[in-house]
Design a protein around this motif. Structure first.
Motif: not given
Length: 204
Positions: A86-89, A179-187
């Motif tokens: 999971v990414r947070y802000a 949700p952090d779904k992987g490197r391809a979704y990070r942007p």
């Protein structure tokens, strides 16, 4: 039939135990006391902690400013037990001087928003829906009723914008989870987190 002396002693002890009749009222009182003690310990646990989550996050979060946290690792997690998928802000808000405007989007399932007070109470929460973008606009107001500036209508200006949802809270922390779904979704995830705004409104 003659029993072994140890067996005779054990049989005598069992007969004495069988003759004892426990006081049901005493047993019920003991169970109630144990339940009350358990509830009291659970409720008192947050007050007995050395430092709360708010105390730990406060130094790293400027007031009324969004901070996008880096991916969670053992070296970067600001709080224990944050999940690495999971990414947070976060934004530490304070509505004492002026209302705080919050704007963000929940692009889909797995995204969520929560407002927490310093005591850990949740005063507002929202979750994203599958295949639908949820746009949120909040206006955080202090819990005490007091003058917070003139509205556009009172100044003779027609306000055609959609009214934000009002939330009463003096201060706390807003947490946006993605949700952090992987490197391809990070942007895509980074862009969604950076669309999150949190700022004090100008009082007229």
């Amino acid at each position: 039939m003659t029993l072994h002396p140890l067996a005779e002693r054990a049989l005598a002890v069992l007969k004495r135990l069988a003759a004892l009749r426990p006081d049901l009222r005493l047993v019920a009182a003991a169970l109630c006391a144990m339940g009350i003690l358990h509830i009291a310990a659970t409720l008192a646990a947050p007050m007995m902690m050395g430092r709360s989550a708010f105390d730990r996050l406060e130094p790293m979060l400027p007031v009324n400013t969004v901070i996008v946290l880096p991916p969670v690792t053992p070296a970067t997690q600001p709080l224990p037990f944050l999940t690495p998928d999971v990414r947070y802000a976060m934004c530490r808000y304070d509505s004492a001087q002026a209302p705080v405007g919050v704007s963000l989007e929940l692009p889909g399932k797995g995204w969520s928003l929560a407002l927490h007070t310093p005591e850990g109470d949740n005063v507002y929460a929202a979750t994203g829906e599958d295949e639908r973008v949820t746009s949120l606009r909040l206006r955080i107001l202090p819990t005490a009723e007091r003058f917070m500036g003139l509205t556009p209508e009172s100044l003779g200006v027609a306000d055609t914008t959609e009214k934000p949802q009002a939330v009463r809270s003096d201060r706390g922390i807003i947490v946006l989870r993605a949700p952090d779904k992987g490197r391809a979704y990070r942007p895509f995830i980074e862009a969604g987190l950076r669309r999150f705004t949190c700022a004090a409104e100008k009082v007229r």
